[in-house]
Design a protein around this motif. Sequence first.
Motif, short mmCIF file in Angstrom:
data_model
loop_
_atom_site.label_atom_id
_atom_site.label_comp_id
_atom_site.label_asym_id
_atom_site.label_seq_id
_atom_site.Cartn_x
_atom_site.Cartn_y
_atom_site.Cartn_z
N ALA A 1 0.84 -1.21 0.00
CA ALA A 1 0.00 0.00 0.00
C ALA A 1 0.87 1.26 0.00
N LEU A 2 1.97 1.22 0.73
CA LEU A 2 2.90 2.36 0.76
C LEU A 2 3.47 2.63 -0.62
N LEU A 3 3.87 1.59 -1.34
CA LEU A 3 4.40 1.76 -2.69
C LEU A 3 3.38 2.45 -3.60
N LYS A 4 2.13 1.99 -3.55
CA LYS A 4 1.08 2.59 -4.39
C LYS A 4 0.84 4.05 -4.02
N GLU A 5 0.75 4.32 -2.72
CA GLU A 5 0.46 5.67 -2.26
C GLU A 5 1.60 6.65 -2.59
N LEU A 6 2.83 6.21 -2.37
CA LEU A 6 3.98 7.06 -2.71
C LEU A 6 4.00 7.38 -4.20
#
Length: 75
Positions: A25-30
Amino acid sequence: MKYSDDFILLEVAFIAGRPKETRLALLKELNARIVTAVGISPDDVVIQLIEGPGENFSFGQGLAQRASISRRAPR
């Protein structure tokens, strides 16, 4: 993948222990936030998450303030 001159490589280092779903989720959000803020193609953003045990991080004074996290069982 085709990269343009706008290519960004972002390395994020943090203490290990977050679940896989959180990291994904962090990868997508960043990626989404960078693309929106800078106005580049999502293909031009490469992100590398680097995890390490707590004893490898010092937040000042040369002390590993989070070393006790490394003693916990991995999630």
